[in-house]
Design a protein around this motif. Structure first.
Motif, PDB file in Angstrom:
ATOM      1  N   LEU A  31      13.881-111.775  29.812  1.00  0.00           N
ATOM      2  CA  LEU A  31      13.164-113.015  29.529  1.00  0.00           C
ATOM      3  C   LEU A  31      13.513-114.081  30.546  1.00  0.00           C
ATOM      4  N   TYR A  83      25.320-117.039  17.583  1.00  0.00           N
ATOM      5  CA  TYR A  83      24.216-116.421  18.314  1.00  0.00           C
ATOM      6  C   TYR A  83      22.912-116.610  17.549  1.00  0.00           C
ATOM      7  N   LEU A 137       2.418-106.370  17.674  1.00  0.00           N
ATOM      8  CA  LEU A 137       2.237-107.464  18.633  1.00  0.00           C
ATOM      9  C   LEU A 137       1.045-107.217  19.534  1.00  0.00           C
ATOM     10  N   LYS A 193       8.526-121.837  18.187  1.00  0.00           N
ATOM     11  CA  LYS A 193       7.690-120.699  18.573  1.00  0.00           C
ATOM     12  C   LYS A 193       7.576-119.713  17.418  1.00  0.00           C
ATOM     13  N   PRO A 194       6.812-120.066  16.418  1.00  0.00           N
ATOM     14  CA  PRO A 194       6.711-119.159  15.284  1.00  0.00           C
ATOM     15  C   PRO A 194       6.013-117.881  15.705  1.00  0.00           C
ATOM     16  N   LEU A 195       6.268-116.838  14.978  1.00  0.00           N
ATOM     17  CA  LEU A 195       5.547-115.599  15.255  1.00  0.00           C
ATOM     18  C   LEU A 195       4.077-115.853  14.986  1.00  0.00           C
ATOM     19  N   PRO A 196       3.245-115.471  15.923  1.00  0.00           N
ATOM     20  CA  PRO A 196       1.822-115.712  15.701  1.00  0.00           C
ATOM     21  C   PRO A 196       1.365-114.958  14.462  1.00  0.00           C
ATOM     22  N   LEU A 247      19.531-118.460  18.687  1.00  0.00           N
ATOM     23  CA  LEU A 247      18.204-117.830  18.600  1.00  0.00           C
ATOM     24  C   LEU A 247      17.231-118.733  17.858  1.00  0.00           C
ATOM     25  N   ILE A 278      17.751-110.494  27.285  1.00  0.00           N
ATOM     26  CA  ILE A 278      17.810-111.904  27.665  1.00  0.00           C
ATOM     27  C   ILE A 278      17.544-112.036  29.157  1.00  0.00           C
ATOM     28  N   TYR A 302      19.679-108.458  17.118  1.00  0.00           N
ATOM     29  CA  TYR A 302      20.568-109.327  16.355  1.00  0.00           C
ATOM     30  C   TYR A 302      20.719-108.808  14.935  1.00  0.00           C
ATOM     31  N   PRO A 339       7.082-109.071  13.008  1.00  0.00           N
ATOM     32  CA  PRO A 339       5.772-109.490  12.508  1.00  0.00           C
ATOM     33  C   PRO A 339       5.094-108.334  11.779  1.00  0.00           C
ATOM     34  N   ALA A 366      -1.617-113.276  26.253  1.00  0.00           N
ATOM     35  CA  ALA A 366      -0.336-113.976  26.276  1.00  0.00           C
ATOM     36  C   ALA A 366      -0.508-115.377  26.849  1.00  0.00           C
ATOM     37  N   SER A 371       6.700-121.720  26.666  1.00  0.00           N
ATOM     38  CA  SER A 371       5.688-121.417  25.652  1.00  0.00           C
ATOM     39  C   SER A 371       5.148-120.001  25.806  1.00  0.00           C
ATOM     40  N   HIS A 372       5.537-119.374  26.902  1.00  0.00           N
ATOM     41  CA  HIS A 372       5.032-118.026  27.139  1.00  0.00           C
ATOM     42  C   HIS A 372       5.791-116.980  26.329  1.00  0.00           C
ATOM     43  N   LEU A 373       6.858-117.424  25.681  1.00  0.00           N
ATOM     44  CA  LEU A 373       7.715-116.459  24.993  1.00  0.00           C
ATOM     45  C   LEU A 373       7.300-116.204  23.549  1.00  0.00           C
ATOM     46  N   LEU A 374       6.114-116.696  23.190  1.00  0.00           N
ATOM     47  CA  LEU A 374       5.665-116.548  21.804  1.00  0.00           C
ATOM     48  C   LEU A 374       5.769-115.122  21.287  1.00  0.00           C
ATOM     49  N   LEU A 375       5.424-114.185  22.157  1.00  0.00           N
ATOM     50  CA  LEU A 375       5.364-112.800  21.716  1.00  0.00           C
ATOM     51  C   LEU A 375       6.733-112.133  21.717  1.00  0.00           C
ATOM     52  N   ASP A 376       7.731-112.825  22.221  1.00  0.00           N
ATOM     53  CA  ASP A 376       8.968-112.111  22.543  1.00  0.00           C
ATOM     54  C   ASP A 376      10.112-112.355  21.583  1.00  0.00           C
ATOM     55  N   GLN A 377       9.830-113.095  20.532  1.00  0.00           N
ATOM     56  CA  GLN A 377      10.914-113.343  19.594  1.00  0.00           C
ATOM     57  C   GLN A 377      11.500-112.057  18.999  1.00  0.00           C
ATOM     58  N   PRO A 378      10.645-111.126  18.555  1.00  0.00           N
ATOM     59  CA  PRO A 378      11.210-109.901  17.962  1.00  0.00           C
ATOM     60  C   PRO A 378      12.099-109.132  18.929  1.00  0.00           C
ATOM     61  N   LEU A 390      14.448-110.169  20.718  1.00  0.00           N
ATOM     62  CA  LEU A 390      15.855-110.530  20.541  1.00  0.00           C
ATOM     63  C   LEU A 390      16.288-110.469  19.088  1.00  0.00           C
ATOM     64  N   ARG A 391      15.350-110.681  18.183  1.00  0.00           N
ATOM     65  CA  ARG A 391      15.704-110.686  16.759  1.00  0.00           C
ATOM     66  C   ARG A 391      16.183-109.313  16.296  1.00  0.00           C
ATOM     67  N   PRO A 432      -0.393-119.737  23.452  1.00  0.00           N
ATOM     68  CA  PRO A 432       0.093-121.086  23.169  1.00  0.00           C
ATOM     69  C   PRO A 432      -1.032-122.048  22.780  1.00  0.00           C
ATOM     70  N   MET A 454      17.871-120.525  27.391  1.00  0.00           N
ATOM     71  CA  MET A 454      18.152-119.139  27.767  1.00  0.00           C
ATOM     72  C   MET A 454      19.650-118.964  28.065  1.00  0.00           C
ATOM     73  N   PHE A 474      13.774-120.340  19.385  1.00  0.00           N
ATOM     74  CA  PHE A 474      12.436-119.978  18.913  1.00  0.00           C
ATOM     75  C   PHE A 474      11.942-120.908  17.807  1.00  0.00           C
TER      76      PHE A 474
END
Lengths: 416, 402
Positions: B106, A77, B289, A88-91, A81, B103, B26, B285, A317, B13-20, B22-23, A321, A1, A85
């Protein structure tokens, strides 16, 4: 982070267009100066213009350099990122059973917004959803994509889910809660409890009495019932009058509590030192009453007290995992998992996310269902119906857990 | 012990849903940068050549040239560039600020010790609102999304503008217009090329189809020109051949593939292709989500009791000692019908379970408590789920559930 934070700060501080703009300005200055030189001394035109070529080019190169720095900053950056991640792939939405029921989701959202008290958002949403009803997308693997998905918009019209009514009810609820929490005014809540007295009583709720008791306490310690402080001596008298007029119906069921309250009268001068202190100086009482009011109110509408949408997404959520790990393992081993109606792994949820009791047959390790319900043998041990059938083969058999013997017809279906 | 493991919060591991989360900013800032680069490149080209020709002109024919005029035009072009860059810079600043806030949002999760913490509750509520806004935006309910984001003060955590723009283009495609989408394609040309995306060709093909559909001779020539210009360069030669074939078939033809080329549904598939491309480009995705979170959550919470024909003793609406299970609640019940239920390896029952003569099982303490509350006469017990039947206290029996 921290790496991410660092890169963004770099972008904010250093790698941005500010410098490029400066350099563009410098180019403009160059051109301006040349223009001035030309207009004052037209003779030197070709000279000035020739001299101008290189600086302008250099100036542009500088702008490009500035842009390159931004580019590399962005790249850094992006790398941070990716690193963050990476695992942590997008589900993927392989078992997305929801896309075929968009109107059910919309309904859930509308009800969520209403119960959260966001009435204006809710009405905007209902309007928009009515104007543009969603298109269900049948997904593979969903057994029966919308059989009677007749659309909640229609439900709204024919009364099974009357949003205006629901909105009014929740508006009432929030009004009462506000009065309770902010104004310390029990009036509206008591009126509501009176109106629903019968339902509340069969549910075994003593909300009405709790509210009245709190009102009594309020009066006693000197509030005048509208949330203002009155004079301290009149308090017990007013409480006494209130008890005489209102506690009648409670005499029978709450005799002991009423006696306690009235008994406290004797100590009216020094309640804080008396054994009755805990009834009168209980700071959490308001919050407790407000919570139990919310619970009763929602239950009478057949709804759970906390927003199901909130609980379900949070649980989701927490579960993701584990599910992702499962997906990876299944992909690696190339196994398909067979029992379609049960998840293949146990998902550890915090205790507050357990609602129903769970029965798992100690013999077959299967969960009790309508088709395979838990059965209690006369000895008091419980196993699933199918296990019972297998063990007994229709004749007397020994309980797998104790020496007790019984006939399968003596076993009794139980409900958890 | 069990409690500790189930309430432990593993932020990583709780951040699975949160990638978009920040993406998206960017990608936006990259796009912003590319635009800036393009502007600069264009002006550089113009100014340098203009400068050279002006200088040459001044050298060769000092009297006929107008060096001042051309300098003026260069200056004004450069000032235009500066204005544009300043606009982009403002946008850039806003995007970076969003990234920063996100950020931090998160980061907050890392500071929460446990799932049972009140702070987690707050955080999770914000997340729900984010997911809801995302869902609303994807469904095209922009006003609701904006209103919700505003009311909850999470505007910096959601990308309303990007989605609204996306939906405008989608709507224009559904209204049988290609213009807006072509502009978008031009804006993102490089990125689309990298993705090897066919969207632009498909749009050009649609334009061609519309020209052919009209059927008059002038339009047909126009169509041929159009095809030569835009369709022929496609790497798959069949693409252009099929287009050429279309000329021989009238719009009401039954022959495939021409029938489906003429079909009005092609517009719908174009708009879904656009949405797909858009999501791919911004690394979003393909499904909302909310779907992902919700379907996992429904399964994790669902038990066989939730859709049973018998009322559950441990959680139902008829008694005030239990809370209604979220899956049984009206909002989600139908939705959860098709998802698998959670797997359990151990029974989970109230302490000291007892059974009533009607087969209902309760924790003894809760049963007593509720009977006291409803004022059952001493020595008697009422079933909190049924209420009608009155039993003797001696009739309740201990039950063993392992």
């Amino acid at each position: 982070m921290d790496a991410l934070k660092h890169e963004v700060e770099q972008l904010q501080k250093r790698d941005n267009l500010e410098k490029s703009i400066d350099d563009v300005q410098k180019t403009i200055d160059l051109l301006m100066n040349a223009r001035k030189a030309l207009s004052t001394d037209p003779k030197s035109t070709s000279m000035t213009l020739a001299k101008l070529q290189t600086p302008v080019k250099q100036s542009f190169d500088k702008v490009n350099d500035d842009l390159k720095k931004i580019h590399s900053g962005l790249n850094k950056y992006s790398k941070a990122l990716d690193k963050k991640f990476k695992d942590k792939p997008l589900p993927t939405a392989e078992n997305d059973a929801l896309s075929s029921h968009p109107s059910l989701i919309n309904r859930a959202i509308a009800m969520h917004l209403l119960r959260e008290g966001q009435f204006s958002v809710a009405s905007t949403f209902i309007e928009e959803a009515n104007a543009r009803p969603p298109h269900p997308e049948p997904t593979p693997g969903t057994p029966n994509p919308y059989i009677q998905d007749k659309g909640w918009e229609k439900d709204l019209a024919n009364g099974t889910l009357n949003s205006e009514k629901l909105q009014k009810q929740f508006a009432d609820m929030y009004h009462i809660l506000r009065q309770l929490r902010e104004q310390r005014n029990l009036g509206p809540a008591i009126a509501w409890a009176r109106e629903w007295r019968e339902n509340l009583e069969t549910r075994g709720s003593n909300l009405e009495f709790e509210l009245c008791r709190l009102q009594f306490v309020c009066l006693f310690v000197g509030h005048d019932g509208e949330g203002n402080m009155g004079d301290p001596i009149g308090g017990p008298l007013r409480a006494w009058a209130y008890a005489r007029s209102e506690f009648g119906p409670f005499q029978h069921r709450y005799a002991r509590e009423v006696q306690q309250l009235v008994g406290a009268m004797a100590f009216w001068e020094n309640i804080p030192d008396s054994p009755y202190r805990r009834f009168f100086y209980n700071d959490s009482a308001w919050e407790e009453v407000a919570n139990s009011f919310t619970r009763e109110f929602c239950s009478l509408l057949g709804l759970s007290a906390d927003s199901p949408l909130y609980i379900a997404t949070t649980a989701g959520a927490i579960a993701l995992p584990t599910l992702l790990k499962l997906q990876n393992i299944m992909k690696e081993k190339r196994t398909e998992w067979t029992t379609q109606n049960e998840l293949p792994v146990e998902i550890p949820l915090p205790p507050s996310y357990h609602f129903h009791s769970i029965f798992v047959c100690p013999v077959s390790k299967e969960q009790g269902t309508d088709q395979n319900p838990p059965m209690m043998m006369p000895c008091g041990h419980v196993i699933a119906q199918e296990s019972l059938d297998k063990l007994s083969k229709g004749a007397r058999f020994k309980c797998p857990y104790c020496p007790g013997e019984s006939h399968p017809r003596d076993a009794k279906k139980v409900f958890l | 012990m069990a409690e500790l493991t189930t309430t432990k919060l593993n932020a990583e591991s709780h951040l699975l849903l949160d990638q978009p989360l920040l993406r998206m900013p960017y990608e936006l800032s990259r796009k912003n940068f590319k635009t800036a680069q393009r502007y600069v490149e264009r002006e550089r080209e113009f100014v340098l050549t203009a400068l050279k020709t002006t200088a040459n002109a001044a050298m060769s024919s000092p009297n006929s040239s107008d060096p001042l005029g051309s300098l003026d035009s260069m200056i004004s072009r450069m000032q235009g560039l500066k204005r544009k860059l300043e606009g982009l810079h403002e946008e850039e600043k806003a995007i970076h600020k969003h990234s920063r806030t996100r950020i931090q949002h998160l980061q907050d999760l890392y500071d929460i010790p446990s799932l049972a913490d009140v702070k987690y509750d707050e955080w999770s509520r914000i997340r729900l609102n984010r997911l809801l806004v995302d869902y609303l935006l994807r469904s095209g309910y922009g006003d609701s999304a904006m209103a919700l984001a505003k009311e909850k003060g999470i505007e910096e955590l959601v990308d309303v503008d990007a989605f609204v723009a996306c939906h405008k283009i989608e709507a224009s495609l559904r209204a049988h217009r290609t213009q807006e989408c072509l502009v978008w394609c031009a804006d993102n040309k490089q990125a689309l090329k990298k993705l090897n995306n066919n969207l632009e060709f498909e749009l050009r093909l649609q334009q061609y189809i519309e020209l052919v559909r009209s059927g008059n001779a002038q339009k047909l020539t126009e169509a041929t020109m159009h095809a030569r210009k835009y369709l022929a360069p496609h790497q798959d030669t069949n693409f252009a051949i099929r287009a050429a074939g279309l000329l021989a078939f009238p719009p009401e033809t039954q022959a495939e593939p021409y029938k489906s080329l003429y079909a009005p549904e092609r517009w719908d598939s174009l708009s879904s292709l656009f949405i797909k491309t858009h999501n791919e480009l911004f690394s979003l995705p393909s499904r909302p989500l909310l779907h992902i979170a919700l379907s996992a959550g429904l399964s994790a919470l669902k038990t066989p009791s939730c859709h049973s024909q018998y009322a559950s003793s441990s959680s139902n609406a008829s008694s005030s000692t239990t809370t209604v299970c979220p899956i049984c609640s009206t909002e989600l019940n139908e939705l959860a019908r098709n998802v698998p239920y959670a797997h359990h390896t151990k029974s989970y029952v109230e302490n000291d379970p007892v059974v009533l003569p009607n087969g209902r099982i309760y924790g003894r303490e809760r049963l007593m408590q509720i009977n006291e509350k409803i004022g059952t006469p001493p020595g008697k017990i009422r079933d909190p789920t049924g209420m009608a039947q009155l039993y003797d206290e001696s009739q309740i029996k201990k039950v063993f559930i392992s």
